[in-house]
Design a protein around this motif. Structure first.
Motif, mmCIF file in Angstrom:
data_model
loop_
_atom_site.group_PDB
_atom_site.id
_atom_site.type_symbol
_atom_site.label_atom_id
_atom_site.label_comp_id
_atom_site.label_asym_id
_atom_site.label_seq_id
_atom_site.Cartn_x
_atom_site.Cartn_y
_atom_site.Cartn_z
ATOM 1 N N ALA A 229 0.830 -1.209 0.000
ATOM 2 C CA ALA A 229 0.000 0.000 0.000
ATOM 3 C C ALA A 229 0.860 1.253 0.000
ATOM 4 O O ALA A 229 0.489 2.275 -0.578
ATOM 5 N N GLN A 230 2.028 1.188 0.634
ATOM 6 C CA GLN A 230 2.938 2.326 0.677
ATOM 7 C C GLN A 230 3.451 2.684 -0.712
ATOM 8 O O GLN A 230 3.530 3.860 -1.075
ATOM 9 N N GLN A 231 3.769 1.657 -1.517
ATOM 10 C CA GLN A 231 4.223 1.892 -2.891
ATOM 11 C C GLN A 231 3.115 2.508 -3.735
ATOM 12 O O GLN A 231 3.357 3.403 -4.535
ATOM 13 N N ARG A 232 1.893 2.008 -3.536
ATOM 14 C CA ARG A 232 0.759 2.538 -4.311
ATOM 15 C C ARG A 232 0.489 3.995 -3.958
ATOM 16 O O ARG A 232 0.236 4.818 -4.830
ATOM 17 N N THR A 233 0.555 4.308 -2.645
ATOM 18 C CA THR A 233 0.326 5.687 -2.207
ATOM 19 C C THR A 233 1.381 6.632 -2.763
ATOM 20 O O THR A 233 1.073 7.734 -3.244
ATOM 21 N N LYS A 234 2.641 6.199 -2.727
ATOM 22 C CA LYS A 234 3.733 7.015 -3.240
ATOM 23 C C LYS A 234 3.600 7.230 -4.748
ATOM 24 O O LYS A 234 3.836 8.339 -5.256
ATOM 25 N N ALA A 235 3.205 6.177 -5.471
ATOM 26 C CA ALA A 235 3.052 6.274 -6.926
ATOM 27 C C ALA A 235 1.912 7.223 -7.293
ATOM 28 O O ALA A 235 2.034 8.037 -8.212
ATOM 29 N N PHE A 236 0.784 7.121 -6.559
ATOM 30 C CA PHE A 236 -0.342 8.011 -6.823
ATOM 31 C C PHE A 236 0.017 9.463 -6.528
ATOM 32 O O PHE A 236 -0.399 10.380 -7.244
ATOM 33 N N SER A 237 0.796 9.703 -5.462
ATOM 34 C CA SER A 237 1.155 11.063 -5.080
ATOM 35 C C SER A 237 2.038 11.736 -6.125
ATOM 36 O O SER A 237 1.967 12.960 -6.314
ATOM 37 N N THR A 238 2.867 10.950 -6.818
ATOM 38 C CA THR A 238 3.727 11.524 -7.860
ATOM 39 C C THR A 238 2.922 11.976 -9.075
ATOM 40 O O THR A 238 3.384 12.815 -9.853
ATOM 41 N N CYS A 239 1.723 11.423 -9.254
ATOM 42 C CA CYS A 239 0.888 11.778 -10.416
ATOM 43 C C CYS A 239 -0.121 12.881 -10.105
ATOM 44 O O CYS A 239 -0.698 13.466 -11.028
ATOM 45 N N SER A 240 -0.352 13.145 -8.810
ATOM 46 C CA SER A 240 -1.433 14.061 -8.424
ATOM 47 C C SER A 240 -1.229 15.475 -8.956
ATOM 48 O O SER A 240 -2.178 16.123 -9.418
ATOM 49 N N SER A 241 0.018 15.985 -8.915
ATOM 50 C CA SER A 241 0.273 17.354 -9.367
ATOM 51 C C SER A 241 -0.031 17.522 -10.848
ATOM 52 O O SER A 241 -0.636 18.521 -11.259
ATOM 53 N N HIS A 242 0.371 16.552 -11.658
ATOM 54 C CA HIS A 242 0.110 16.628 -13.100
ATOM 55 C C HIS A 242 -1.385 16.552 -13.383
ATOM 56 O O HIS A 242 -1.892 17.265 -14.268
ATOM 57 N N ILE A 243 -2.097 15.724 -12.625
ATOM 58 C CA ILE A 243 -3.541 15.599 -12.816
ATOM 59 C C ILE A 243 -4.236 16.928 -12.500
ATOM 60 O O ILE A 243 -5.168 17.339 -13.200
ATOM 61 N N ILE A 244 -3.790 17.623 -11.451
ATOM 62 C CA ILE A 244 -4.381 18.917 -11.086
ATOM 63 C C ILE A 244 -4.169 19.939 -12.192
ATOM 64 O O ILE A 244 -5.091 20.657 -12.597
ATOM 65 N N VAL A 245 -2.930 20.017 -12.714
ATOM 66 C CA VAL A 245 -2.614 20.979 -13.784
ATOM 67 C C VAL A 245 -3.409 20.657 -15.043
ATOM 68 O O VAL A 245 -3.950 21.554 -15.701
ATOM 69 N N VAL A 246 -3.509 19.376 -15.391
ATOM 70 C CA VAL A 246 -4.288 18.953 -16.565
ATOM 71 C C VAL A 246 -5.754 19.326 -16.385
ATOM 72 O O VAL A 246 -6.408 19.809 -17.323
ATOM 73 N N SER A 247 -6.286 19.115 -15.182
ATOM 74 C CA SER A 247 -7.687 19.432 -14.911
ATOM 75 C C SER A 247 -7.962 20.924 -15.074
ATOM 76 O O SER A 247 -8.979 21.320 -15.648
ATOM 77 N N ILE A 248 -7.051 21.769 -14.570
ATOM 78 C CA ILE A 248 -7.217 23.229 -14.708
ATOM 79 C C ILE A 248 -7.157 23.635 -16.173
ATOM 80 O O ILE A 248 -7.986 24.423 -16.650
ATOM 81 N N THR A 249 -6.183 23.087 -16.912
ATOM 82 C CA THR A 249 -5.988 23.465 -18.322
ATOM 83 C C THR A 249 -7.171 23.050 -19.186
ATOM 84 O O THR A 249 -7.730 23.866 -19.932
ATOM 85 N N TYR A 250 -7.569 21.786 -19.074
ATOM 86 C CA TYR A 250 -8.668 21.304 -19.900
ATOM 87 C C TYR A 250 -10.012 21.840 -19.420
ATOM 88 O O TYR A 250 -10.908 22.087 -20.234
ATOM 89 N N GLY A 251 -10.149 22.023 -18.110
ATOM 90 C CA GLY A 251 -11.391 22.563 -17.578
ATOM 91 C C GLY A 251 -11.668 23.971 -18.073
ATOM 92 O O GLY A 251 -12.807 24.306 -18.422
ATOM 93 N N SER A 252 -10.626 24.806 -18.132
ATOM 94 C CA SER A 252 -10.804 26.178 -18.618
ATOM 95 C C SER A 252 -11.198 26.187 -20.090
ATOM 96 O O SER A 252 -12.015 27.009 -20.515
ATOM 97 N N CYS A 253 -10.625 25.265 -20.872
ATOM 98 C CA CYS A 253 -10.972 25.193 -22.303
ATOM 99 C C CYS A 253 -12.410 24.727 -22.502
ATOM 100 O O CYS A 253 -13.132 25.246 -23.358
ATOM 101 N N ILE A 254 -12.835 23.763 -21.715
ATOM 102 C CA ILE A 254 -14.218 23.292 -21.801
ATOM 103 C C ILE A 254 -15.180 24.417 -21.437
ATOM 104 O O ILE A 254 -16.218 24.616 -22.065
ATOM 105 N N PHE A 255 -14.802 25.212 -20.435
ATOM 106 C CA PHE A 255 -15.647 26.310 -19.977
ATOM 107 C C PHE A 255 -15.828 27.360 -21.062
ATOM 108 O O PHE A 255 -16.872 28.008 -21.161
ATOM 109 N N VAL A 256 -14.818 27.562 -21.899
ATOM 110 C CA VAL A 256 -14.902 28.538 -22.985
ATOM 111 C C VAL A 256 -15.966 28.123 -23.997
ATOM 112 O O VAL A 256 -16.721 28.952 -24.516
#
Length: 312
Positions: A229-256
């Motif tokens: 579970a520790q490996q899974r948590t660490k792996a997910f945490s490394t992806c979280s920042s990119h997912i947030i940035v992608v969500s902001i970028t694509y979300g703003s485009c969808i909103f337009v």
């Protein structure tokens, strides 16, 4: 004005005519722009001087920060100049140049964001072969392909737009030169260009989104197979920042593109444009580095070196 050569200058209407609100907008944009450039430049310097940050992840982050500086610098300084002096005029050539730069930098960012999950998948799926697979040559080729693909997408509709004719108005209802308000004041038949802009925008959006979604489907499947579970948590945490940035970028485009009414179209477009050109470039480096111990440590090391150097 029946020929585009007679349109020597345009007027950017900006966001508002209220003088007090203009002062607030100027202060806000000046602060966010300076923070954006400073933080992104700091990321670039850290990834260049620190030996621990010489991996594919930080190479892409370095290029992303460089793109953020270029993207926000393509429109915000000109708008700040307009707010401070009251001069809203912009030459036709400068307007076309600004339109080209904004679009190229924005589309390149989308493709770079789509490439960034690939190195995360390699790091999780084949950690022992990560440095071999994601070597310097591969990373450079991926970034080069992002730029070339962006140019191939932007140049066809832009080349057709150079032949537009403007009859009566030269007032562009935006704070920067944008395709939609420029097409609205043209008296030429803009149907083909409008369709090309839509096709290019949808193609860019869908191509990059599919790449991101597929990449994270493989990443999540690989993470769920990790034994602890520790490996899974660490792996997910490394992806979280990119997912947030992608969500902001694509979300703003969808909103337009999801507009409540035709009358509110331009107001929403300008509002989202401010978000994507000033706030997002400032927040993205913080999102990427807020939970990153290596970047924090590199920053502390550089500060210590600077203090020691200044004392000597």
């Amino acid at each position: 004005m029946r020929n585009h050569t007679s349109l020597t200058s345009s007027i950017l209407l900006g966001l508002t005519d209220d003088p007090q609100l203009q002062i607030l907008i100027f202060i806000f944009l000046l602060i966010t722009y300076m923070l954006s450039v400073t933080v992104n430049l700091s990321i670039i310097i850290l990834t260049l001087v620190d030996s621990q940050l010489k991996t594919a992840m930080y190479f892409f982050l370095q290029n992303f920060s460089f793109l953020e500086i270029l993207f926000t610098s393509a429109c915000i300084p000109r708008f700040l100049y307009s707010l401070s002096t009251g001069d809203r005029t912009i030459t036709y050539n400068a307007c076309i140049c600004q339109l080209f730069l904004i679009d190229v930098f924005a589309v390149t960012e989308f493709f770079l964001l789509a490439n960034m999950p690939f190195h995360r998948y390699v790091a999780i799926y084949k950690p022992l072969h990560y440095m071999t697979i994601m070597n310097y040559r591969v990373c450079n080729r991926l970034v080069f392909c992002c730029w070339m693909t962006s140019l191939l997408i932007i140049l066809p509709p832009l080349s057709l737009g150079l032949d537009l004719e403007f009859c009566a108005s030269n007032a562009i209802d935006h704070f920067a030169c944008d395709a939609n308000p420029m097409l609205k004041i043209s008296c030429s038949d803009t149907w083909l260009i409008e369709q090309m802009v839509i096709v290019c925008a949808v193609m860019t959006f869908l191509m990059t989104l599919v790449c991101v979604v597929l990449s994270y489907m493989y990443i999540i499947r690989t993470i769920l197979r990790l034994p602890s579970a520790q490996q899974r948590t660490k792996a997910f945490s490394t992806c979280s920042s990119h997912i947030i940035v992608v969500s902001i970028t694509y979300g703003s485009c969808i909103f337009v593109y999801i507009k409540p009414s035709a009358k509110a179209e331009m107001a929403i477009n300008k509002g989202v444009s401010i978000l994507t050109t000033s706030i997002s470039p400032m927040l993205n480096p913080f999102i990427y580095t807020l939970r990153n111990k290596q970047v924090k440590q590199a920053f502390h090391d550089v500060v210590k070196r600077f203090i020691l150097f200044s004392r000597n």
